[in-house]
Design a protein around this motif. Structure first.
Motif, PDB file in Angstrom:
ATOM      1  N   VAL A 161      35.756 -47.282  25.409  1.00  0.00           N
ATOM      2  CA  VAL A 161      36.065 -48.353  24.463  1.00  0.00           C
ATOM      3  C   VAL A 161      35.208 -48.204  23.212  1.00  0.00           C
ATOM      4  CG1 VAL A 161      36.047 -50.842  24.096  1.00  0.00           C
ATOM      5  CG2 VAL A 161      36.660 -49.929  26.351  1.00  0.00           C
ATOM      6  N   ALA A 162      35.839 -48.314  22.035  1.00  0.00           N
ATOM      7  CA  ALA A 162      35.102 -48.339  20.768  1.00  0.00           C
ATOM      8  C   ALA A 162      35.046 -49.786  20.303  1.00  0.00           C
ATOM      9  CB  ALA A 162      35.812 -47.478  19.734  1.00  0.00           C
ATOM     10  N   ILE A 163      33.841 -50.261  20.025  1.00  0.00           N
ATOM     11  CA  ILE A 163      33.680 -51.650  19.605  1.00  0.00           C
ATOM     12  C   ILE A 163      33.621 -51.699  18.079  1.00  0.00           C
ATOM     13  CG2 ILE A 163      32.238 -53.706  19.769  1.00  0.00           C
ATOM     14  CD1 ILE A 163      32.917 -53.006  22.502  1.00  0.00           C
ATOM     15  N   ALA A 164      34.632 -52.316  17.445  1.00  0.00           N
ATOM     16  CA  ALA A 164      34.599 -52.485  15.987  1.00  0.00           C
ATOM     17  C   ALA A 164      34.193 -53.917  15.685  1.00  0.00           C
ATOM     18  CB  ALA A 164      35.955 -52.176  15.393  1.00  0.00           C
ATOM     19  N   GLU A 165      33.005 -54.084  15.114  1.00  0.00           N
ATOM     20  CA  GLU A 165      32.481 -55.415  14.808  1.00  0.00           C
ATOM     21  C   GLU A 165      32.749 -55.740  13.349  1.00  0.00           C
ATOM     22  OE1 GLU A 165      31.295 -57.817  16.392  1.00  0.00           O
ATOM     23  OE2 GLU A 165      30.470 -57.092  18.297  1.00  0.00           O
ATOM     24  N   GLN A 166      32.681 -57.036  13.028  1.00  0.00           N
ATOM     25  CA  GLN A 166      32.696 -57.444  11.624  1.00  0.00           C
ATOM     26  C   GLN A 166      31.301 -57.215  11.086  1.00  0.00           C
ATOM     27  OE1 GLN A 166      35.951 -60.925  12.563  1.00  0.00           O
ATOM     28  NE2 GLN A 166      33.971 -61.496  11.697  1.00  0.00           N
ATOM     29  N   ALA A 224      34.726 -56.542   6.159  1.00  0.00           N
ATOM     30  CA  ALA A 224      34.533 -55.137   6.515  1.00  0.00           C
ATOM     31  C   ALA A 224      34.276 -55.044   8.015  1.00  0.00           C
ATOM     32  CB  ALA A 224      33.359 -54.564   5.744  1.00  0.00           C
ATOM     33  N   ARG A 225      34.758 -53.991   8.641  1.00  0.00           N
ATOM     34  CA  ARG A 225      34.512 -53.764  10.069  1.00  0.00           C
ATOM     35  C   ARG A 225      34.096 -52.318  10.259  1.00  0.00           C
ATOM     36  NH1 ARG A 225      38.806 -57.308   9.985  1.00  0.00           N
ATOM     37  NH2 ARG A 225      38.644 -59.104  11.388  1.00  0.00           N
ATOM     38  N   ASP A 226      33.347 -52.114  11.315  1.00  0.00           N
ATOM     39  CA  ASP A 226      32.886 -50.769  11.581  1.00  0.00           C
ATOM     40  C   ASP A 226      32.723 -50.609  13.096  1.00  0.00           C
ATOM     41  OD1 ASP A 226      32.155 -48.262  11.019  1.00  0.00           O
ATOM     42  OD2 ASP A 226      30.269 -48.752  10.006  1.00  0.00           O
ATOM     43  N   ALA A 268      28.201 -41.877  20.653  1.00  0.00           N
ATOM     44  CA  ALA A 268      28.509 -43.116  21.364  1.00  0.00           C
ATOM     45  C   ALA A 268      27.708 -44.278  20.813  1.00  0.00           C
ATOM     46  CB  ALA A 268      28.245 -42.942  22.853  1.00  0.00           C
ATOM     47  N   GLY A 269      26.460 -44.026  20.438  1.00  0.00           N
ATOM     48  CA  GLY A 269      25.607 -45.105  19.940  1.00  0.00           C
ATOM     49  C   GLY A 269      25.683 -45.224  18.430  1.00  0.00           C
ATOM     50  N   ARG A 270      26.545 -44.477  17.784  1.00  0.00           N
ATOM     51  CA  ARG A 270      26.683 -44.506  16.341  1.00  0.00           C
ATOM     52  C   ARG A 270      25.352 -44.310  15.647  1.00  0.00           C
ATOM     53  NH1 ARG A 270      31.481 -43.534  14.733  1.00  0.00           N
ATOM     54  NH2 ARG A 270      31.741 -45.118  13.130  1.00  0.00           N
TER      55      ARG A 270
END
Ligand code: ADP
Length: 874
Positions: free
Chosen positions: A85-90, A114-116, A247-249
């Protein structure tokens, strides 16, 4: 209508491209939303409703969502279901988005936050308590295939442990079987990768990068101080770290300095051996019925994980094994110490994993509390140990790693409330008295709350409205509320109240006094939160600064737990301390199979203990006897006894003298084992071939019914040849179970081979299995008796017996197995004969003139009838 994608859809699609085949959790307010195929997959795995939202390319867009506050549970199920799962947060607030739109001159009303992608959640990169199993390590593995072998890097990022090893040839499968990783990554151009392997760019796997990253992470100029690492090892490390980065960006989790794993340090076992010995998992999958389930009495999750590792990789160094055995002995001999210590350990939180979360930047105040409590328990354990006389070296050294955290513990104890929350955003985890400024802020808001209560009383009196209330909600903040019928009173221009909202039955107001107090609360609250946040960061920094020492303490607690738990298990099962020697022997008196023994005990049955005496003069035991007689059990119990001993455990036996083995092999003849696509006999032979090429004089091999997967002649011939090869070439210790009693002829030519059998007795025509091992060849094959025991009908047994007699006669006369079968009367004739025999008996009974018999004659007649009946039986 298929218009241009909306800005949101464009943003979504860009993020989805980045997420690749991971499901994209797209944050929208209080929900993570999934779209398109992701939504279909997730709805299926999670069993939640699939809806639609808007359209794309003229089609409705499938959608499903999970609330942010309960996302962990859903994540856990998706990961279990094999998803990533990729978590895209605001990454900004709606206000900031509007501000940005203003600056950029785009329409503010259409501004999009914006989200990333902030993180990839994958099986191998978890740290969350809720997503991890307490008693199982969670390993991520990277493989770097190179010309000179495959480099393997493994790490458990929940505790930071990292190991590097070289695998050449079959060693790779064995290593993967040992590790049981949750996730494996390998270069995308590698053809040897298994289907579930995650492909990563080849450029991620460069040994120079691996070396540079490790040096940077551990702040050393050269890796020499950490060990010696080969190029494949470093390439694997590079691939592992690159994946963690991905994974941890960019935020790396906790990594301890890597340990190079030598090949000779451990008892080698390949995948087939592990599976057949059911070490961590029973054959059907799952822990129940496995060796570890039967042995594990650890008080902590970390101890259980250490034990699993010990059993997966037993030692091959006698001194190291002795060090563990002496430590187990110490707790074995001192029940009081053991009980007290285990009581302490049970209180100890999992500090290794709490530390992992804190270092990865995913920690909570609760994790800080766990570090505090865990280190406190560790100190108590240390004191308890040091008060114990004659402490063995391993426990002394381990004990030393438990302390030294006094200042940190004191600090955490002063700073934190007794049970800090998992939520860090709400504050209230810093203890009163720790920070006077924070105390003052709390007092201010406390006073303001009191002031508000006082205001409420005053307003009631002033307005003559006892039902007036001061309330609070998220949208309005504090407000004054009266029932609608009293609203007019407060509406008057000089009342001091300003109208805010009219509801169905109530009217809401503000007042200057309330506004002032509310502002005081809000400001003090915001300042207090900021202060707590700052303290949190500072405390985390302090913990992280001593992470290696804390990790060492966690490891020490786990080791002590394992020793005490093994002692506990030994007492419970009446196990003995094995004596480890260098000669290649295996002398076990009163040995038992721990798992079978436990299962039998539950059913109220007793396990029959058996001895094993392998030595240089007698190193191959050929074991015959009926099916279900206990041959497999005997083979495995001896392999398990060796494995347990080399892992540093006592063993289920009255006594045992064990010569250290370098490799352990266990093979079971095909038949029950139909999975895996290849023909079972093929599998059996491939696995047997591996033994013949890899076993050494120091190995221990158990072979169970090898050759059974093919026709009698082939199978017997292969079994024969394998026994000879083991005896002549490998010259290793071996237990060989077979139902071909013809193999007993081997004793004539193989002088280091002896014959044994599991005993059985016929009693009143039935077979009784004694599960007792005795010297000598099995006197015969018991197939027919076992078949009878199993309920095969009498006529079929009788027929089989006739066929067997004829076969054996034919072989004696002509040497041909099938010879003479043609002379046998048809099966129908056997049935007929049976009926005729039955009739004869009946006629004889009918013919007796009972009144005419003297007592003596009656007895004689009875004897005669019985003889007749027996003669017609098998
Ligand atoms: P074989 O390999 O000879 O066919 P197994 O070892 O599979 O026989 O044993 C069959 C069953 O007999 C086991 O499942 C167990 O219940 C029982 N058994 C085996 N060994 C013993 C023993 N030593 N004492 C008591 N029961 C035993």
């Amino acid at each position: 209508m298929s218009g241009k994608p909306t800005p949101m859809m464009q943003q979504y699609l860009a993020l989805k491209r980045e997420a690749g085949d991971a499901l994209l959790f797209y944050r929208m307010g209080d929900f993570f939303e999934l779209f398109f195929d992701d939504a279909r997959t997730a709805a299926g795995v999670l069993d939640i409703a699939l809806t639609t939202r808007g359209e794309h390319g003229g089609e409705p867009v499938p959608m499903c969502g999970v609330p942010v506050h309960s996302a962990e549970g859903y994540l856990a199920r998706l990961i279990k279901g094999g998803c990533r799962v990729a978590i895209a947060e605001q990454t900004e607030t709606p206000e900031q988005a509007k501000e940005r739109a203003r600056r950029e001159g785009t329409p503010v009303s259409k501004s999009l936050v914006a989200r990333d992608i902030v993180r990839f959640v994958t099986a191998g990169t978890l740290t969350e308590e809720a997503l991890l199993e307490p008693r199982r390590a969670n390993l991520l593995v990277a493989l770097a295939p190179m010309r000179d072998g495959v480099g393997l890097a493994s790490c458990d990022i929940s505790t930071g442990r990292m190991e590097l090893e070289d695998c050449t040839g079959d060693a790779l499968d064995a290593a993967l079987a040992r590790l049981g990783a949750s996730e494996i990554v390998a270069p995308d151009d590698w053809e040897g990768a298994a289907a579930e392997t995650i492909a990563r760019p080849r450029a991620d796997f460069r040994s120079e990068d691996g070396e540079a990253r490790l040096r940077a992470i551990h702040g050393v100029a050269t890796l020499d101080g950490l060990g010696s690492f080969s190029r494949p090892m470093l390439a694997a490390a590079a691939g592992l770290i690159a994946y963690l980065d991905h994974a941890g960006r960019g935020t790396l989790p906790f990594l301890l300095p890597p340990v190079a794993r030598g090949s000779g340090a451990h008892l080698a076992m390949d995948a087939a051996t592990r599976a057949s010995l059911e070490i961590l998992e029973a054959q059907g999958g799952g822990r129940a019925g496995s060796l570890i389930a039967c042995v594990d009495r650890c008080a902590t999750g970390a101890g259980a994980r250490q034990l699993a590792e010990d059993l997966s990789a037993p030692l091959a160094d006698r001194m190291a094994i002795e060090a563990r055995l002496v430590s187990v002995q110490h707790f074995h001999a001192d029940p009081l110490l053991r009980a007290d210590l285990r009581a302490l350990l049970r209180q100890a939180p999992d500090i290794g994993r709490a530390l992992g979360r804190l270092v990865a930047g995913r920690g909570s105040p609760r994790d800080l509390g766990q570090i505090r409590d865990g280190l406190t328990e560790a100190q108590r354990v240390r004191e308890m140990l040091s008060a114990s006389a004659d402490l063995p070296a391993l426990l002394r050294d381990t004990g030393a790693a438990l302390g030294g955290h006094g200042a940190l513990v004191d600090h955490l104890a002063r700073a934190l409330v007794p049970s800090p929350p998992t939520e860090r955003g709400q504050g209230n985890f810093i203890a009163a008295g720790y920070d006077h400024a924070l105390d003052a802020l709390r007092e201010t808001s406390g006073n303001a709350r009191k002031a508000i209560a006082a205001l409420e009383a005053r307003y009631r009196e002033d307005t003559g409205t006892p039902s007036l209330k001061i309330k609070h909600n998220k949208v309005l903040g504090y407000f004054i509320e009266v029932p609608a019928k009293h609203g007019d009173k407060l509406m008057a221009p000089d009342s001091g109240f300003t109208h805010r909202q009219t509801m169905a039955g109530a009217v809401r107001f503000n007042s200057l006094g309330l506004h002032e107090e509310a502002t005081r609360i809000a400001e003090a609250g915001a300042h207090a939160l900021a202060a707590e946040e700052a303290h949190f960061e500072q405390l985390v920094g302090e913990v992280v600064a001593t992470r290696e020492a804390i990790a060492a303490t966690a490891a020490a607690l786990a080791r002590i737990d394992v020793c005490a738990a093994l002692a506990e298990r030994a007492v419970e099962g009446d196990w003995a301390r094995p004596e480890m020697v260098e000669e290649a022997c295996l002398e076990v008196t009163g040995g038992r199979h721990p798992v079978v023994e436990q299962a039998l005990a539950k059913a109220g049955e007793r396990f029959v203990a058996n001895d094993c005496r392998l030595g240089s003069d007698d190193r191959l035991w050929l074991i015959g006897g009926p099916n279900m007689g206990g041959k497999s059990t005997f083979l495995r119990q001896n392999a398990l006894i060796m494995l347990l001993a080399q892992a540093g455990s006592f063993v289920p036996a009255t006594s045992a003298t064990i010569g250290l083995a370098d490799r352990l092999f266990s093979r079971v003849g095909a038949s029950d084992n139909l999975a895996r696509g290849r023909s079972t006999f093929m599998v059996e032979m491939v696995e047997t071939a591996a033994i013949l090429s890899q076993a050494t004089e120091r190995s221990f091999v158990i072979l169970d019914e090898v050759g059974r997967g093919t026709s009698t002649y082939d199978g017997m011939a292969l079994a024969w040849a394998v026994v000879e090869a083991v005896h002549e070439q490998l010259a290793c210790r071996c237990l060989f179970a077979t139902h071909y009693h013809e193999l007993s002829r081997l004793a004539e030519t193989c002088d280091k081979l002896s014959l044994h059998h599991v005993r059985a007795r016929e009693w009143k025509g039935d077979l009784v299995l004694l599960h007792e091992l005795a010297r000598g060849a099995a006197d015969r094959s018991y197939g027919l008796s076992v078949a009878k025991l199993a309920g095969v009908p009498g006529p079929v047994i009788k027929r089989a017996k006739a066929v067997l007699d004829r076969l054996e006669k034919g072989r004696e006369q002509t040497g041909g197995l099938g010879a003479g079968l043609g002379e046998l009367p048809l099966f129908a004739a056997t049935l007929q004969a049976e009926e005729e025999e039955g009739d004869a008996l009946r006629e004889a009974i009918e013919a007796i003139d009972v009144d005419a018999l003297s007592p003596r004659e009656a007895l004689d007649t009875l004897y005669a009838l019985q003889a007749k009946a027996r003669a017609t039986d098998t």
